[in-house]
Enzyme design. Structure first.
Site, PDB file in Angstrom:
ATOM      1  N   GLU A 180      -5.192  -5.018  -2.593  1.00 32.35           N
ATOM      2  CA  GLU A 180      -4.025  -5.609  -1.934  1.00 32.35           C
ATOM      3  C   GLU A 180      -4.185  -5.407  -0.437  1.00 32.35           C
ATOM      4  OE1 GLU A 180       0.849  -5.396  -1.923  1.00 32.35           O
ATOM      5  OE2 GLU A 180      -0.330  -3.568  -1.994  1.00 32.35           O
ATOM      6  N   ASP A 240      -3.556  -0.616  -4.516  1.00 35.38           N
ATOM      7  CA  ASP A 240      -2.345  -0.802  -3.729  1.00 35.38           C
ATOM      8  C   ASP A 240      -2.607  -0.606  -2.229  1.00 35.38           C
ATOM      9  OD1 ASP A 240       0.670  -1.028  -4.032  1.00 35.38           O
ATOM     10  OD2 ASP A 240       0.560   0.849  -2.909  1.00 35.38           O
TER      11      ASP A 240
HETATM   12  C1  GLC Z   1       2.530  -2.379  -2.600  1.00 35.47           C
HETATM   13  C2  GLC Z   1       3.286  -2.543  -3.884  1.00 35.47           C
HETATM   14  C3  GLC Z   1       4.744  -2.402  -3.594  1.00 35.47           C
HETATM   15  C4  GLC Z   1       4.989  -1.010  -3.050  1.00 35.47           C
HETATM   16  C5  GLC Z   1       4.088  -0.711  -1.859  1.00 35.47           C
HETATM   17  C6  GLC Z   1       4.023   0.745  -1.575  1.00 35.47           C
HETATM   18  O1  GLC Z   1       2.806  -3.353  -1.669  1.00 35.47           O
HETATM   19  O2  GLC Z   1       2.949  -3.760  -4.472  1.00 35.47           O
HETATM   20  O3  GLC Z   1       5.543  -2.670  -4.719  1.00 35.47           O
HETATM   21  O4  GLC Z   1       6.322  -0.879  -2.657  1.00 35.47           O
HETATM   22  O5  GLC Z   1       2.760  -1.099  -2.078  1.00 35.47           O
HETATM   23  O6  GLC Z   1       3.275   1.413  -2.548  1.00 35.47           O
END
Ligand code: GLC
Ligand code: CA
Length: 556
Positions: free
Chosen positions: A255, A200
């Site tokens: 991500e 994440d």
């Molecule tokens: C990422 C997740 C999202 C979350 C954020 C904070 O972007 O995919 O759903 O709100 O991180 O953890």
């Protein structure tokens, strides 16, 4: 040659909360995933990415982790999880955990300790600063969930950083003890036998140590330039790889928000020993006018093609690897956004699938995409549960936007659109739960898994077919990419070339019939139609593409 199983494979993203509920509490659970494993195996995917199910107060649906070593009771038990892992493996399905290490929940015992004061050994696990000279926040960085990224802790008079929700304090990665705890925790999951991690917001973990103010001149000048792809992030990921990923043979996807191809090459080129692949979100911003998410706008196909092409070409040139997707739990559904979710819903769903699956990278399907699920179409703010959406709504009203316009913006942009429960069958709540779903759409929609499975021409089987093709033909992982028509606002066509073969993919992103021809250099070759959303079996060089028609051709 790109020949790893995950380079030819497809990942299916499960949002457990909305997948399948087995005990009638309205919340999807681990036993629900177990019950649907045969369905997922039938689709033919390789890897299941499960969004977080760890113990959490659920202020951000589990992305706020309070205990990394236990399953939240609303999803089940660790015994359920172990059973899921075993039964998935029996069916040849691998399991990827969502791991959040940019922040924890405020309820995590580290943060509860940290709150006890500046002398506490856990204080330095988080990012604390004294107030600015005027007593306000230490700098002007903005939270992704609206407002300042700093929250005052009245007891100590210091602020803590939260780039996301206020109950999600950012971890201090400069602290070697914190690093070690995280690596050990990840290794614990590796020991358990999981197959991978989705990491994440991982490119935010290293902050500029000076914490400078940003200009706030544009929507992007919110502080992110001081923590996106920050000074030590590659070092930390390399360490994670050495301590955990490599040791347990894990496949990893990071991500990466607001990143660049240059950075993502570094993250994913195997020689650097960091991650397997990276998500970027630039193609998800083609309908953000002036970089603003919370505004109404329609995308231009030329922008979408330009962004996708840049990533195809640059990542290939630098030996990086893309994670390919049209949507996830943080995005609206792609159908209405990029194509059509009414009259041409079926064709549009197949068109988007065909366009994406011809590209280079690892393909991702988000639950419900395989049955062409649409947006939630909420009409009232009370229907939204998501903190990000609710905060955005409040800020839009404060900025003078009318309630009707603000709701329209949410209807287009809210990530909650993709979070309504899976539609399994025609029983109440589409068979998702025997109770009341935690989040419910107001519209009736009779597109279900049952119907898709019963219809050999359904979008489900398009995905099944595309997944199999990518495993079978090496050109998908290896072919050089070339965009054919950069100018058209209607036609998206590209070629992939490898050895003596080519793939040509074309899609008509409009309701009009469009003339198209097979590019001249491929006209005298043997042509097989690998995929068609209008059931075409033969092809002339000149074609009249039907509304939202897509074709994937294989030429030798
Ligand atoms: C990422 C997740 C999202 C979350 C954020 C904070 O972007 O995919 O759903 O709100 O991180 O953890
Ligand atoms: Ca349940």
């Amino acid at each position: 040659m790109n020949n790893e199983w995950w380079q030819k494979g497809t990942v299916y993203q499960i949002y457990p909360r909305s997948f399948y509920d087995t005990n009638g509490d309205g919340i999807g659970d681990i036993r629900g995933i177990i019950e649907k494993l045969d369905y997922l195996a039938k689709l033919g995917v390789d890897l299941l990415w499960l969004t977080p199910m760890y113990v959490s107060p659920q202020r951000d649906n589990g992305y706020d982790i309070a205990d990394y070593f236990n399953i939240d009771p609303q999803y089940g038990t660790m015994a359920d999880f172990d059973e899921l892992l075993e039964k998935a493996h029996q069916r040849g399905l691998k399991i990827m955990m969502d791991m959040v290490v940019n922040h924890t929940s405020y309820q995590h015992h580290w943060f509860q300790e940290a709150l006890k004061g500046e002398d506490n050994p856990y204080r330095d696990y988080y990012i604390w600063k004294d107030p600015a000279a005027d007593g306000g926040p230490p700098n002007n960085w903005l939270s992704k969930f609206s407002g300042s990224a700093w929250e005052l802790d009245a007891a100590s008079g210091q602020y803590y950083l939260h780039l996301y929700e206020v109950g999600m304090p950012d971890l201090n990665w400069e602290n070697p003890k914190l690093q070690e705890e995280i690596y050990n925790m990840m290794a614990w999951w590796g020991e358990k036998g999981i197959d991978g991690f989705r990491l994440d917001v991982i490119n935010n973990i290293s902050k500029n140590p000076d914490f400078p103010n940003d200009s706030l001149a544009t929507a992007q000048d919110d502080g992110r330039k001081f923590y996106v792809d920050g000074p030590h992030v590659h070092e930390y990921l390399h360490q994670m790889n050495r301590h955990v990923f490599d040791k347990y043979g894990l496949v990893t996807v990071g991500e990466m928000s607001s990143t660049t191809p240059e950075q993502c090459i570094k993250y994913t080129n195997p020689e650097r020993e960091e991650l397997s692949m990276a998500f970027n979100f630039h193609h998800m911003k083609v309908d953000y006018p002036g970089g603003k998410k919370w505004a109404s706008a329609k995308f231009q196909l030329t922008d979408l093609k330009r962004v996708m092409t840049e990533w195809q070409l640059k990542m290939a040139a630098g030996g990086g690897w893309n994670a390919l997707f049209w949507t996830n739990h943080d995005q609206p559904r792609a159908l209405a956004r990029f194509a059509n979710d009414t009259v041409y819903r079926e064709q549009s769903a197949k068109l988007l699938a065909i366009i994406l699956f011809g590209l280079q990278g690892t393909t991702f399907i988000y639950q419900g995409e395989e049955i062409a699920m649409t947006d939630a179409n909420f009409t009232d703010i009370s229907q939204y549960d998501d903190a990000e959406s609710r905060n955005a709504y409040a800020h839009l009203l404060a900025d003078g936007v009318t309630a009707a316009d603000a709701l329209q913006i949410l209807r287009e942009k809210s990530r909650e659109n993709a979070r309504i429960p899976m539609q399994w069958d025609d029983t109440p709540h589409h068979g998702f739960t025997s109770g009341e779903p935690w989040l419910a759409p107001i519209h009736e929609d009779n597109w279900t898994v049952d119907k898709a499975l019963a219809n050999p021409d359904s979008i489900f089987y398009t995905y099944q077919h595309l997944i199999a093709l990518r495993r079978e033909h090496a050109i998908f992982a290896n072919g050089d990419f070339r965009l054919l028509d950069a100018e058209s606002e209607v036609i998206y066509d590209y070629a992939r070339e490898w050895q003596n073969e080519a793939l040509v993919v074309v899609g008509n992103f409009s309701e009009k019939e469009m003339a198209w021809h097979v590019p001249a250099q491929y006209q005298n070759k043997d042509c097989a139609i690998l995929a068609s959303n209008y059931g075409r079996e033969t092809l002339e060089n000149q074609v009249t593409l039907q509304p939202y028609e897509a074709l994937m051709l294989h030429l030798k």
